[in-house]
Design a protein around this motif. Structure first.
Motif, PDB file in Angstrom:
ATOM      1  N   GLU A 112      44.591  49.527  40.882  1.00 51.44           N
ATOM      2  CA  GLU A 112      43.836  49.857  39.677  1.00 51.44           C
ATOM      3  C   GLU A 112      43.832  48.705  38.683  1.00 51.44           C
ATOM      4  O   GLU A 112      42.789  48.355  38.121  1.00 51.44           O
ATOM      5  N   ARG A 129      38.035  47.879  44.732  1.00 53.46           N
ATOM      6  CA  ARG A 129      38.364  46.566  44.173  1.00 53.46           C
ATOM      7  C   ARG A 129      38.001  45.459  45.157  1.00 53.46           C
ATOM      8  O   ARG A 129      37.481  44.404  44.767  1.00 53.46           O
ATOM      9  N   ASP A 142      52.748  48.086  38.883  1.00 52.75           N
ATOM     10  CA  ASP A 142      52.056  47.584  37.708  1.00 52.75           C
ATOM     11  C   ASP A 142      52.999  47.207  36.566  1.00 52.75           C
ATOM     12  O   ASP A 142      52.549  46.910  35.462  1.00 52.75           O
ATOM     13  N   GLY A 197      44.950  45.419  39.307  1.00 53.63           N
ATOM     14  CA  GLY A 197      44.666  44.118  39.906  1.00 53.63           C
ATOM     15  C   GLY A 197      45.866  43.230  40.110  1.00 53.63           C
ATOM     16  O   GLY A 197      45.738  42.149  40.701  1.00 53.63           O
ATOM     17  N   PHE A 236      46.686  41.371  43.530  1.00 56.27           N
ATOM     18  CA  PHE A 236      45.500  41.515  44.384  1.00 56.27           C
ATOM     19  C   PHE A 236      45.128  40.201  45.064  1.00 56.27           C
ATOM     20  O   PHE A 236      44.819  40.176  46.259  1.00 56.27           O
ATOM     21  N   ASP A 237      45.156  39.085  44.318  1.00 52.09           N
ATOM     22  CA  ASP A 237      44.784  37.793  44.904  1.00 52.09           C
ATOM     23  C   ASP A 237      45.701  37.442  46.069  1.00 52.09           C
ATOM     24  O   ASP A 237      45.232  36.964  47.112  1.00 52.09           O
TER      25      ASP A 237
END
Length: 436
Positions: A147, A22, A123, A149, A152-153
C-alpha cells in the motif's frame, strides 16, 4: 520469445490485489478489506527497468473448505502458479507464518518455479521486527508495503533478476481486437469464455455474481488472436447493495468502453427483460460494435418457434440497435460459438471503413427531396463527409439545421446504410450549419 509471467499467490486478504495494482500501475484488481474479494485470475501488463512482463493476481488460498466457490478459487491460484515463470508468495506480517502459509509454500516448491517469499504490510520499524518470524521458511525473504510502497523497488529488482535470459517480447495486445462478453449475472459469460479458450480460465459456478472482476484473456482462432474481456454481471440498481458489487458494475462499464466489439448474452430460458434493453442501450451509446447472442439455446424447446419469437422480441426491444447481428449459441454445449469470431472480424473492419465525400454526395439530391422546409424556406444539403471511424461518423452540412428532427436523422442513417450496411456497428450522424 513470450514475455515472462509473474504470479502473486497467498492466503486471502494478505494484500495480493494491492501489490498487483502497484506493479501494474492501475486499479485493475478490486481491493477491499474483505477475504475472498478476488476470485478469478486477473491478468495485467507491467514494465520495470525496460523489461515488459505479465502479472497474474489470484484469489486467496483456502484450506479445508467444502465450499464450492472457495475450492474453485484455490484451484485457480494453483493454475496461476502453473502458468508463471516467477512466483511471489505473499505473507501478512501481522498474522505471522500460519499453517496455511506453510501448506501453500510446500505446493509452490513442488512446481520448480523461481520463488520469492514476500512479507507484506512492513510499513514501520515495529513491523520490520516481525520479519524474523518468516526467515526459517528458507531462501530470500523480502519485506514490502504494497500500500505504501516501502521496499517495492527492491522487490521489483529481485523479480526481474529471476527472468530467464531472452524472455522478453515487444508484442502487445493493444492492436488485437478486443471483445467484451457482457450480460446480466449468470447468463453464462464465464462458461462462454472458458469454451472459447478451451480451458478453465474463469471460475464458473451456478451462484449468481461469481465473477466480480473483468478479466482479459488471449484467444486464438485460426491463427488470429483476440482479447476476450469477461465482465462482472451488470445488475439492476436496486440489487447493487454492496459497494463491491457497485465497483463490479463500474468495471463492466469500463470493459465496454475498452472493447471494440461487445458480445451481449441473453438467457434463452428467461427471454429478453427490461434490464437487457438498458444494457444494450448503454453499448449503443458507447459506440461499440455489437453482437446479440441468445445463450443456453440447448435448453430451448421447439427451437424454430422459439427463434421466431426471439426475432420478434429483438426487433421490439432493440429497434435502436437494428444493425446488430443475432446468434443462437450454447456456451456449455459448444454450439455455434465459433461463428462469433468471423462476425467480430467483419465488425472490426466495418468500424474502420471510410467512404469518400464524392460517394456520399450521391445521397444529397435524394435528401434534398425529403427534408422539410424551415420557416417557408427550402432546407438544402450542400454535402456530406465522413469525419471519423470506430464508430463511423458523418457530418451533413446544410443551411437550416433547425429543420432536422429525430426522424430525419434516422432517415439519413438508413440512407447511408443502404449502400454501406456497417453491419454490427452504430454510426453517428451530425448536422452542421453552412451558408452558401
Amino acid at each position: 520469445m513470450s514475455r515472462p509471467v509473474v504470479v502473486i499467490v497467498g492466503r486471502q486478504n494478505v494484500g495480493k490485489s494491492t501489490l498487483f495494482n502497484r506493479i501494474t500501475g492501475g486499479r485493475k484488481a478490486i481491493v477491499k478489506d474483505e477475504p475472498g474479494v478476488t476470485r478469478d485470475r486477473i491478468y495485467g501488463e507491467a514494465v520495470w527497468e525496460g523489461r515488459s512482463f505479465v502479472v497474474i493476481d489470484t484469489g486467496g488460498f483456502f484450506t479445508g473448505t467444502d465450499d464450492e466457490i472457495l475450492a474453485g478459487v484455490t484451484r485457480h491460484a494453483l493454475m496461476g502458479i502453473d502458468e508463471a515463470d516467477v512466483v511471489i508468495q505473499l505473507f501478512d506480517s501481522k498474522d505471522g507464518l500460519t499453517p496455511a502459509d506453510l501448506e501453500l509454500a510446500s505446493l509452490v516448491r513442488k512446481c520448480n518455479k523461481a520463488v520469492l517469499w514476500v512479507v507484506n504490510k512492513i510499513d514501520n520499524l515495529k513491523a520490520e521486527q516481525r520479519m524474523a518470524d518468516f526467515y526459517h521458511i528458507g531462501g530470500t525473504v523480502l519485506g514490502v508495503s504494497a500500500e505504501g510502497g516501502l521496499g517495492f523497488d527492491e522487490l521489483m529488482d529481485e523479480v526481474i533478476s529471476r527472468f530467464k535470459p531472452g524472455s522478453h517480447s515487444d508484442s502487445t495486445t493493444s492492436e488485437l481486437p478486443k471483445i467484451a462478453i457482457v450480460g446480466r449475472p449468470n447468463v453464462g459469460k464465464s462458461t462462454l469464455v472458458n469454451t472459447l479458450l478451451g480451458k478453465e480460465k474463469m471460475l464458473v459456478s451456478p451462484v449468481s455474481g461469481t465473477t466480480r472482476d473483468s478479466v482479459d484473456s488471449i484467444c486464438t482462432y485460426y491463427g488470429k488472436k483476440y482479447v476476450l474481456i469477461d465482465t462482472a454481471g451488470i445488475r439492476k440498481k436496486p440489487n447493487v447493495v454492496e459497494d463491491l458489487e457497485r465497483f463490479s458494475v463500474v468495471r463492466a462499464i469500463r470493459s465496454i468502453e475498452r472493447a471494440d466489439v461487445v458480445v451481449f448474452l441473453i438467457d434463452a430460458t428467461e427471454g429478453i427483460v427490461e434490464q437487457d434493453k438498458k444494457i444494450v442501450s448503454l453499448i449503443d451509446r458507447s459506440g461499440k460494435g455489437l453482437i446479440l447472442c441468445i445463450n443456453k439455446w440447448d435448453a430451448v424447446d421447439s427451437p424454430d418457434e422459439s427463434y421466431r419469437q426471439f426475432m420478434d422480441s429483438v426487433e421490439h426491444h432493440f429497434a435502436f440497435a437494428y444493425y446488430a447481428p443475432m446468434l443462437t449459441i450454447s456456451g456449455l454445449m459448444k454450439k455455434r460459438i465459433t461463428k462469433i469470431f468471423p462476425l467480430v472480424g467483419e465488425i472490426v473492419r466495418e468500424r474502420k471503413k471510410r467512404i469518400t465525400t464524392g460517394v456520399l454526395n450521391r445521397y444529397v439530391e435524394t435528401l434534398n427531396k425529403q427534408l422539410p422546409a424551415y420557416k417557408g424556406k427550402q432546407t438544402k444539403v450542400f454535402y456530406i463527409s465522413q469525419v471519423a471511424v470506430e464508430p463511423p461518423q458523418f457530418a451533413v452540412f446544410l443551411n437550416y439545421p433547425e429543420a432536422i428532427k429525430d426522424n430525419h436523422m434516422r432517415y439519413i442513417e438508413k440512407l447511408i446504410r443502404q449502400g454501406y450496411p456497417f453491419n454490427g456497428t452504430p454510426i453517428r450522424v451530425y448536422i452542421k450549419k453552412r451558408n452558401r
